[in-house]
Motif scaffolding. Structure first.
Motif, PDB file in Angstrom:
ATOM      1  N   GLY A 286       0.814  -1.211   0.000  1.00 23.37           N
ATOM      2  CA  GLY A 286       0.000   0.000   0.000  1.00 23.37           C
ATOM      3  C   GLY A 286       0.850   1.265   0.000  1.00 23.37           C
ATOM      4  N   LEU A 287       2.080   1.171   0.474  1.00 24.29           N
ATOM      5  CA  LEU A 287       2.980   2.328   0.457  1.00 24.29           C
ATOM      6  C   LEU A 287       3.148   2.872  -0.958  1.00 24.29           C
ATOM      7  N   LEU A 288       3.168   1.970  -1.924  1.00 24.15           N
ATOM      8  CA  LEU A 288       3.386   2.387  -3.307  1.00 24.15           C
ATOM      9  C   LEU A 288       2.214   3.188  -3.871  1.00 24.15           C
ATOM     10  N   GLN A 289       1.098   3.208  -3.153  1.00 19.97           N
ATOM     11  CA  GLN A 289      -0.088   3.945  -3.600  1.00 19.97           C
ATOM     12  C   GLN A 289      -0.162   5.353  -3.003  1.00 19.97           C
ATOM     13  N   THR A 290       0.755   5.679  -2.091  1.00 19.60           N
ATOM     14  CA  THR A 290       0.669   6.961  -1.385  1.00 19.60           C
ATOM     15  C   THR A 290       1.599   7.996  -2.017  1.00 19.60           C
ATOM     16  N   PRO A 291       1.097   9.207  -2.247  1.00 26.24           N
ATOM     17  CA  PRO A 291       1.922  10.253  -2.875  1.00 26.24           C
ATOM     18  C   PRO A 291       3.172  10.623  -2.069  1.00 26.24           C
ATOM     19  N   TRP A 292       3.065  10.648  -0.739  1.00 19.13           N
ATOM     20  CA  TRP A 292       4.237  11.008   0.062  1.00 19.13           C
ATOM     21  C   TRP A 292       5.360  10.002  -0.137  1.00 19.13           C
ATOM     22  N   PHE A 293       5.012   8.730  -0.351  1.00 19.80           N
ATOM     23  CA  PHE A 293       6.032   7.701  -0.547  1.00 19.80           C
ATOM     24  C   PHE A 293       6.723   7.874  -1.903  1.00 19.80           C
ATOM     25  N   HIS A 294       5.973   8.316  -2.904  1.00 19.91           N
ATOM     26  CA  HIS A 294       6.572   8.610  -4.209  1.00 19.91           C
ATOM     27  C   HIS A 294       7.610   9.723  -4.061  1.00 19.91           C
ATOM     28  N   LEU A 295       7.272  10.736  -3.254  1.00 22.68           N
ATOM     29  CA  LEU A 295       8.201  11.828  -3.003  1.00 22.68           C
ATOM     30  C   LEU A 295       9.447  11.319  -2.289  1.00 22.68           C
ATOM     31  N   LYS A 296       9.248  10.459  -1.290  1.00 25.04           N
ATOM     32  CA  LYS A 296      10.388   9.879  -0.578  1.00 25.04           C
ATOM     33  C   LYS A 296      11.275   9.097  -1.549  1.00 25.04           C
ATOM     34  N   LEU A 297      10.675   8.303  -2.425  1.00 21.69           N
ATOM     35  CA  LEU A 297      11.453   7.541  -3.397  1.00 21.69           C
ATOM     36  C   LEU A 297      12.255   8.452  -4.319  1.00 21.69           C
ATOM     37  N   MET A 298      11.695   9.593  -4.671  1.00 26.37           N
ATOM     38  CA  MET A 298      12.422  10.548  -5.504  1.00 26.37           C
ATOM     39  C   MET A 298      13.663  11.062  -4.767  1.00 26.37           C
ATOM     40  N   PHE A 299      13.502  11.376  -3.488  1.00 27.03           N
ATOM     41  CA  PHE A 299      14.653  11.834  -2.705  1.00 27.03           C
ATOM     42  C   PHE A 299      15.678  10.714  -2.528  1.00 27.03           C
ATOM     43  N   LEU A 300      15.201   9.471  -2.425  1.00 27.10           N
ATOM     44  CA  LEU A 300      16.120   8.327  -2.313  1.00 27.10           C
ATOM     45  C   LEU A 300      16.939   8.139  -3.580  1.00 27.10           C
ATOM     46  N   VAL A 301      16.343   8.416  -4.725  1.00 26.21           N
ATOM     47  CA  VAL A 301      17.104   8.359  -5.979  1.00 26.21           C
ATOM     48  C   VAL A 301      18.249   9.382  -5.909  1.00 26.21           C
ATOM     49  N   GLY A 302      17.949  10.573  -5.412  1.00 30.24           N
ATOM     50  CA  GLY A 302      18.998  11.578  -5.219  1.00 30.24           C
ATOM     51  C   GLY A 302      20.079  11.090  -4.259  1.00 30.24           C
ATOM     52  N   LEU A 303      19.660  10.405  -3.202  1.00 31.56           N
ATOM     53  CA  LEU A 303      20.615   9.855  -2.234  1.00 31.56           C
ATOM     54  C   LEU A 303      21.499   8.797  -2.887  1.00 31.56           C
TER      55      LEU A 303
END
Length: 181
Positions: A81-98
């Motif tokens: 269900g995490l993959l359905q939440t917009p905040w998690f998409h944002l976190k994943l974007m920051f993780l790509v930067g990391l």
């Protein structure tokens, strides 16, 4: 219970990973600071810094990164269900930067290792600025996870707060460098 244990380990190793990144880039700065030292002192210090970098990278930073990542991926598998939440998409974007920052740090370790005590081509100021990237990413990731949906609804406040943080840290770095001279 398993999910909560994974979350605890994810957080613990995230802290260890960021501690490793913070100190690693600081070691790059220390290495660069030796440019103006007498040759004998420079070589001794650079050899020691390289030794510290390799140990930090291989014993703390990379293992913490692997455990943090495995725990995170396992939590996603257990809670799709995490993959359905917009905040998690944002976190994943920051993780790509990391992950890009992680790659950059790894390339610097390899570069310093291959230099055999020679000077780095990157400036001291640039290294000090790169040192702050991990701080910015940590800020963005933690705020996104803690504030979740509030961040998505009020994204402009996160962006504004981020730029204020970047400005304050940049000014602090410049003031410290100016006072150092």
């Amino acid at each position: 219970m398993l999910y909560l244990l994974l979350k605890a380990f994810h957080i613990i190793f995230m802290v260890s990973y960021f501690a490793g990144l913070f100190y690693l880039v600081r070691l790059f700065v220390y290495y660069k600071d030796t440019d103006s030292f007498p040759e004998e002192k420079k070589l001794i210090l650079r050899e020691q810094y390289l030794f510290m970098m390799r140990r930090l990278w291989n014993i703390i930073t990379v293992p913490a990164f692997i455990i943090m990542t495995v725990c995170g991926i396992t939590m996603i598998i257990l809670n799709t269900g995490l993959l359905q939440t917009p905040w998690f998409h944002l976190k994943l974007m920051f993780l790509v930067g990391l992950f890009f920052y992680h790659y950059w740090a790894w390339k610097r370790v390899l570069e310093i290792k291959s230099l055999a005590g020679k000077d780095l081509s990157i400036s001291n100021l640039k290294l000090r600025q790169y040192n702050e990237i991990a701080t910015f990413l940590l800020f963005l990731i933690v705020v996104t996870v803690i504030l979740k949906d509030y961040v998505i609804q009020n994204w402009w406040q996160l962006i504004l707060g981020f730029f204020v943080l970047v400005f304050l840290i940049t000014m602090t770095v410049k003031l410290v460098n100016k006072a150092k001279r």
